[in-house]
Design a protein around this motif. Sequence first.
Motif, short mmCIF file in Angstrom:
data_model
loop_
_atom_site.label_atom_id
_atom_site.label_comp_id
_atom_site.label_asym_id
_atom_site.label_seq_id
_atom_site.Cartn_x
_atom_site.Cartn_y
_atom_site.Cartn_z
N VAL A 239 9.84 7.52 11.34
CA VAL A 239 9.20 6.22 11.48
C VAL A 239 7.98 6.21 10.56
CG1 VAL A 239 10.01 5.70 13.80
CG2 VAL A 239 7.92 6.99 13.52
N GLU A 240 7.75 5.06 9.96
CA GLU A 240 6.66 4.93 9.01
C GLU A 240 5.66 3.90 9.53
OE1 GLU A 240 6.24 4.28 4.21
OE2 GLU A 240 7.97 3.42 5.22
N PHE A 241 4.39 4.27 9.48
CA PHE A 241 3.31 3.40 9.93
C PHE A 241 2.34 3.14 8.80
CE2 PHE A 241 4.78 5.14 13.91
CZ PHE A 241 4.60 4.10 14.81
N TYR A 242 1.81 1.94 8.79
CA TYR A 242 0.69 1.59 7.93
C TYR A 242 -0.38 1.05 8.85
CZ TYR A 242 -2.27 -0.68 4.55
OH TYR A 242 -3.37 -1.07 3.81
N ASN A 243 -1.54 1.73 8.90
CA ASN A 243 -2.55 1.48 9.91
C ASN A 243 -1.87 1.66 11.27
OD1 ASN A 243 -4.64 1.05 8.06
ND2 ASN A 243 -4.15 -1.12 7.90
N ASP A 244 -1.87 0.67 12.11
CA ASP A 244 -1.20 0.78 13.41
C ASP A 244 0.12 0.02 13.45
OD1 ASP A 244 -3.16 2.40 14.50
OD2 ASP A 244 -4.34 0.72 15.25
N ASP A 245 0.59 -0.44 12.30
CA ASP A 245 1.82 -1.23 12.24
C ASP A 245 3.02 -0.33 11.98
OD1 ASP A 245 0.46 -3.66 12.56
OD2 ASP A 245 0.18 -3.89 10.40
N GLU B 51 0.83 -1.20 0.00
CA GLU B 51 0.00 0.00 0.00
C GLU B 51 0.87 1.25 0.00
OE1 GLU B 51 -3.37 -0.11 -0.15
OE2 GLU B 51 -3.24 -2.28 -0.21
N SER B 52 0.37 2.30 -0.62
CA SER B 52 1.12 3.55 -0.64
C SER B 52 0.62 4.53 0.41
CB SER B 52 1.05 4.17 -2.03
OG SER B 52 -0.30 4.47 -2.34
N ILE C 256 4.24 8.96 7.80
CA ILE C 256 5.62 9.09 8.28
C ILE C 256 5.67 10.19 9.32
CG2 ILE C 256 8.00 9.66 7.66
CD1 ILE C 256 7.44 8.48 4.90
N TYR C 257 6.22 9.83 10.49
CA TYR C 257 6.41 10.80 11.57
C TYR C 257 7.90 11.10 11.69
CZ TYR C 257 1.70 9.54 13.08
OH TYR C 257 0.36 9.32 13.14
#
Length: 95
Positions: free
Chosen positions: A34-40, A20-21, A25-26
């Motif tokens: 740090v990069e998150f996808y949903n809560d991962d 997924e794109s 990114i925080y």
Amino acid sequence: MTQVSIDNGDLKFIFKEINESQTVIYKLDNGAEVEFYNDDFVSLILPNFQQQLGHQRINSIELEDICLQDEDVLFTVVINEQQKINGKVNISSLQ
């Protein structure tokens, strides 16, 4: 399995492959991202890693160890099959 790579001088740890794109990114207070996808938690990026190390050329990078201890990500990478680098990234500013 965690993967590590150098991308345009940035050190990137990939904890989970995603197709997924739509990631978020925080940027942490210390400059890491740090990069998150949903809560991962899917990746950790250390911008300008190669420049900060002073290496002109990184031919290979291998992850020896990585773990989460309290609010720190601790890691060991081996550069060019000879130089071992131990690092610590504080992620407490995520809270």
